[in-house]
Structure formats: structure tokens, C-alpha cells
Design a protein around this motif. Structure first.
Motif, PDB file in Angstrom:
ATOM      1  N   PHE A 183       0.841  -1.204   0.000  1.00  0.00           N
ATOM      2  CA  PHE A 183       0.000   0.000   0.000  1.00  0.00           C
ATOM      3  C   PHE A 183       0.877   1.256   0.000  1.00  0.00           C
ATOM      4  O   PHE A 183       0.815   2.095   0.893  1.00  0.00           O
ATOM      5  N   GLN A 184       1.666   1.316  -1.043  1.00  0.00           N
ATOM      6  CA  GLN A 184       2.719   2.321  -1.153  1.00  0.00           C
ATOM      7  C   GLN A 184       2.163   3.747  -1.006  1.00  0.00           C
ATOM      8  O   GLN A 184       1.041   4.027  -1.460  1.00  0.00           O
ATOM      9  N   ASN A 185       2.912   4.581  -0.382  1.00  0.00           N
ATOM     10  CA  ASN A 185       2.614   6.008  -0.303  1.00  0.00           C
ATOM     11  C   ASN A 185       3.464   6.695  -1.376  1.00  0.00           C
ATOM     12  O   ASN A 185       4.682   6.618  -1.294  1.00  0.00           O
ATOM     13  N   PRO A 186       2.885   7.299  -2.404  1.00  0.00           N
ATOM     14  CA  PRO A 186       1.510   7.767  -2.565  1.00  0.00           C
ATOM     15  C   PRO A 186       0.611   6.923  -3.489  1.00  0.00           C
ATOM     16  O   PRO A 186      -0.550   7.277  -3.653  1.00  0.00           O
ATOM     17  N   THR A 187       1.101   5.860  -4.115  1.00  0.00           N
ATOM     18  CA  THR A 187       0.302   5.229  -5.182  1.00  0.00           C
ATOM     19  C   THR A 187      -0.688   4.171  -4.683  1.00  0.00           C
ATOM     20  O   THR A 187      -1.643   3.841  -5.385  1.00  0.00           O
ATOM     21  N   GLY A 188      -0.439   3.597  -3.514  1.00  0.00           N
ATOM     22  CA  GLY A 188      -1.278   2.506  -3.020  1.00  0.00           C
ATOM     23  C   GLY A 188      -0.889   1.149  -3.579  1.00  0.00           C
ATOM     24  O   GLY A 188      -1.462   0.128  -3.208  1.00  0.00           O
ATOM     25  N   PHE A 189       0.099   1.083  -4.484  1.00  0.00           N
ATOM     26  CA  PHE A 189       0.486  -0.178  -5.117  1.00  0.00           C
ATOM     27  C   PHE A 189       1.091  -1.154  -4.100  1.00  0.00           C
ATOM     28  O   PHE A 189       1.752  -0.736  -3.150  1.00  0.00           O
ATOM     29  N   THR A 190       0.887  -2.453  -4.366  1.00  0.00           N
ATOM     30  CA  THR A 190       1.466  -3.497  -3.517  1.00  0.00           C
ATOM     31  C   THR A 190       2.263  -4.461  -4.383  1.00  0.00           C
ATOM     32  O   THR A 190       1.793  -4.898  -5.441  1.00  0.00           O
ATOM     33  N   MET A 191       3.454  -4.794  -3.907  1.00  0.00           N
ATOM     34  CA  MET A 191       4.324  -5.685  -4.667  1.00  0.00           C
ATOM     35  C   MET A 191       3.926  -7.141  -4.422  1.00  0.00           C
ATOM     36  O   MET A 191       3.834  -7.566  -3.267  1.00  0.00           O
ATOM     37  N   PRO A 192       3.641  -7.904  -5.490  1.00  0.00           N
ATOM     38  CA  PRO A 192       3.265  -9.305  -5.293  1.00  0.00           C
ATOM     39  C   PRO A 192       4.463 -10.155  -4.868  1.00  0.00           C
ATOM     40  O   PRO A 192       5.613  -9.734  -5.007  1.00  0.00           O
TER      41      PRO A 192
END
Ligand SMILES: Cc1ncc(COP(=O)(O)O)c(C=O)c1O
Length: 403
Positions: A183-192
Motif C-alpha cells: 500500500f505504497q505512499n503515494p500510489t497505493g500499489f502493492t508488490m506481489p
């Protein structure tokens, strides 16, 4: 102070202070003043004041003479114990007491990471865009930052591998890779998971430390938990930072750093404070009572609804050509405006209409991100989020066709 006193020591400032322009002292926004979709503040109404008051009373009754005393710079042993239980239970991370350092928030943990690993001019690789605190701290320590772009699965490993190879060819040994894999700041992406494993292989191959900033791990609204890099690392290269700011109380500013025992032993010498013994006892009591787990469940429920309200409102209000990220957790949505647009122009207009957000430029090391807005969904309630996005949408709809 009169002007002469104000300037008295200015000529004696350190290089660090000279490099750091003074900024405004910003108080927390008050919901009645504006709709703040800016700072990643927790929901004010769900801050657990009553339970913390009860935990404080218990801490003072049971351990008053120690809770109010100086203590070890590693932090309160009872809190380290509670944290180890939580990390083993929720995060799948088994660590010994010597691997844990209690800190004044994840911010102090990052500062200590830099003190431990960075000399001026050292090279650091960082995902970009990223948390503005990382931008600030790497700048303060005069690191040479190589930014690595992200896709929806987190940091781009093809580009990271290219950069690592190029640095090696130039004889440069980078010190660390800074990442927020969940839930990366700022993108919200998560690394699988598969990418996490590949990343650790690369770190091993080039012998680079990995700093895993995990401020949002517990705020998951959908999908399954993915093992942390620190839980997958078999080479002792990861340093893990976490915080109670987002999941308990930001005002307490208590966080942690997990790493090899030898690193923790160095850091306890570098760091002289005892990470607030008193609050350490309070947080440990709060965690031991079970109230923390029910608070987390309640928070996830509230934040999931706000996150959904944000995404719904964006879909309704934003004009064609505006894009945004969709995440499974955390606090942020990263909006990209069409080519040629400038988010700071929109920000001025939005503030004039009572809505605030973070302009994308502060999430980059080199001022890129002009077309980006970071929107936070944890602070404002659902109704305010919908109103705020409607106002923003109106401003952007007006603005976009004129570009
Ligand atoms: C990714 C990330 N790391 C660390 C922090 C700071 O945490 P703390 O309040 O514990 O200093 C934040 C706060 O916004 C954050 O977003």
C-alpha cells in the motif's frame, strides 16, 4: 525576540540547517476549517482516547516507578515483547528481542537508518514517487538518490537491475534500496510475492541493504496478506520500519526498526533517548489488553468505506483524461491529470474552495509529479470525501479543457 536576537546565531548554522529552508509550523487541520485530503492523518473520531486513558492508569499503577524513569535506549522491554507477539501473529515475522529497536515513529527509524548507512555522497536507490519523509531524510543526509519508477506491482525490477548493473560498472556500491512494498505512499500499489522474491535476489546479488517501510501493512481492505520482504529475506539484508501512528495514535509517535542484532546494538549507542519509557509502558498495556486488535478491526472497517467512497466519487466527478490508482489498502489514491496540466494551479483553487491535497511534486526527488495529486482517505469522513472530490472535480473539469 527582537530582530538582533533572532539573527544572533544565524552565522553559526550547520551545513544541514543552511541546506534546509525554514518551513511553516503546520498544525493538524481541523475538519471544520477545510476538507483535508492532504496529510496521512488518522481519523480523529476513532483515536482510542478512552482505552489509552485506561492503559495509562494501569501502566502507572503497575509500573509507575519504571514508567516514569530513564530506561534503555532500545526502548521498553515489555513493548518489545508485545511487538514481537504482534509481528509473529499478523506479519509472519519471527524476531528475537535483540532485533528490535523502539523509535519515535518510523521517521526516527529512517533517520537512524541513514545515520547507520549513509555518508554524504553515498548512493541510495528509491522507488519514485515515494513518501515525502524519505525524500527529506535522504536529502538531509546528502545521499545521491537514484529514483526507480513503479508500475502497478511496485518498483520496476527491470529498471532497478539496469541501474544496479550501471552503478557496478562505474565502481559505485549503493548502500540501500528504499521501498514501501505494501500500500505504497503515494500510489497505493502493492508488490506481489514473486516480485518480492526477485527483489531480494537482486539485493543479494549486488549486496545492497533493503529498507522495507511498512507503515500501512495492517490497513488492508481486500485481498490476502503477502509475506513481508523481511520475512522472506535469508541473507540478513533487510531493515524493517513500522509505526503505531496510522493504527493507534499518531500523537504518541511510537514506531520500530527491526534488523540484525549487531545493527541494533550500534543504534542503541548512536541513539541516546529511551524512546519514551512512559509511552512504551502505555502502549504495551494497551496491546496486552486486547483493545488494540479490536481497534484495528474497527479502523479497517471505517477506512475501507472511506476508500470506497473516494473511488466512487472520483469515478463520478472526474472528467475524461484524468486517471487514478486503485489499491487494496492504505490511505492514498494517486491521481494523474492529462498532459500539460499543473496540480499546483489546481491546489491554489482547491484551497480557495476549502479542499486540500498533496501536490505530486513533493513525492519526487527532482520536482517531477507536476501532473499528480495525492489524495488521502483516512482523515475526512465519507460525506466530506464525496463533497471534497465533487469540488475538486468541478475545478479540474473547468481547468482541463483550457490546457
Ligand atoms: C510510508 C510512511 N512511512 C513512515 C511514515 C511516518 O511514520 P511516523 O508517524 O511513525 O513517523 C509515514 C507517514 O505518513 C509514511 O507514509
Amino acid at each position: 525576540m527582537v530582530q538582533a536576537q533572532e539573527n544572533g546565531i544565524a552565522s553559526l548554522y550547520s551545513d544541514l540547517v543552511r541546506r534546509t529552508p525554514p518551513g511553516p509550523r503546520t498544525p493538524a487541520p481541523r475538519p471544520q476549517d477545510c476538507i483535508s485530503l492532504a496529510g496521512g492523518l488518522p481519523d480523529p473520531k476513532s483515536l482510542p482516547a478512552r482505552e489509552i486513558a485506561a492503559a495509562t492508569a494501569r501502566a502507572l499503577e503497575r509500573h509507575g516507578e519504571w514508567a516514569l524513569q530513564y530506561g534503555a535506549s532500545q526502548g521498553y522491554a515489555g513493548l518489545i515483547e508485545q511487538l514481537r507477539i504482534k509481528l509473529a501473529r499478523d506479519n509472519g515475522l519471527d524476531v528475537g528481542p535483540d532485533n528490535v529497536l523502539i523509535t519515535a515513529g518510523a521517521s526516527q527509524a529512517m533517520d537512524l537508518v541513514c545515520r547507520a548507512l549513509i555518508n554524504p555522497g553515498d548512493t541510495v536507490l528509491s522507488e519514485e514517487p515515494t513518501w515525502q519523509g524519505a525524500v527529506r531524510v535522504f536529502r538531509a543526509y546528502q545521499a545521491n538518490v537514484v529514483g526507480i519508477p513503479l508500475d502497478t506491482e511496485g518498483v520496476r525490477l527491470d529498471i532497478l537491475a539496469e541501474r544496479l548493473a550501471a552503478l557496478k560498472a562505474q565502481g559505485v556500491q549503493p548502500k540501500l534500496i528504499y521501498l514501501i512494498p505494501t500500500f505504497q505512499n503515494p500510489t497505493g500499489f502493492t508488490m506481489p510475492l514473486h516480485r518480492r522474491r526477485q527483489l531480494l535476489d537482486l539485493a543479494k546479488q549486488y549486496h545492497v541493504a533493503v529498507v522495507e517501510d511498512d507503515a500501512y501493512f495492517d490497513l488492508r481492505y481486500a485481498g490476502e496478506r503477502i509475506p513481508m520482504l523481511s520475512a522472506l529475506d535469508d541473507a540478513g539484508l533487510t531493515i524493517y520500519t513500522g509505526t503505531f501512528s496510522k493504527i493507534m495514535a499518531a500523537g504518541m509517535r511510537i514506531g520500530w526498526l527491526i534488523g540484525p542484532a549487531s545493527l541494533i546494538a550500534h543504534l542503541t549507542q548512536i541513539k541516546h533517548d529511551s524512546s519514551n519509557m512512559f509511552l512504551g509502558h502505555v502502549v504495551a498495556e494497551y496491546m496486552a489488553s486486547g483493545a488494540f486488535e479490536s481497534h484495528l478491526t474497527e479502523l479497517v472497517g471505517i477506512y475501507r468505506q472511506r476508500h470506497e467512497a473516494m473511488l466512487d466519487a472520483l469515478a463520478t466527478e472526474m472528467p475524461e483524461g484524468v486517471e487514478w490508482t486503485v489499491s487494496n489498502g492504505g490511505s492514498f489514491t494517486w491521481v494523474t491529470l492529462p498532459e500539460g496540466c499543473d496540480a499546483t494551479t489546481i491546489l491554489a483553487e482547491a484551497r480557495a474552495h476549502g479542499v486540500d491535497f498533496v501536490p505530486g511534486t513533493i513525492c519526487y526527488y527532482d520536482g517531477r509529479g507536476q501532473r499528480n495529486l495525492r489524495l488521502c482517505s483516512s482523515f475526512a469522513d465519507e460525506e466530506a470525501i464525496r463533497r471534497g472530490i465533487a469540488i475538486l472535480g468541478g475545478i479540474i473539469r473547468e481547468y482541463v479543457p483550457h490546457r
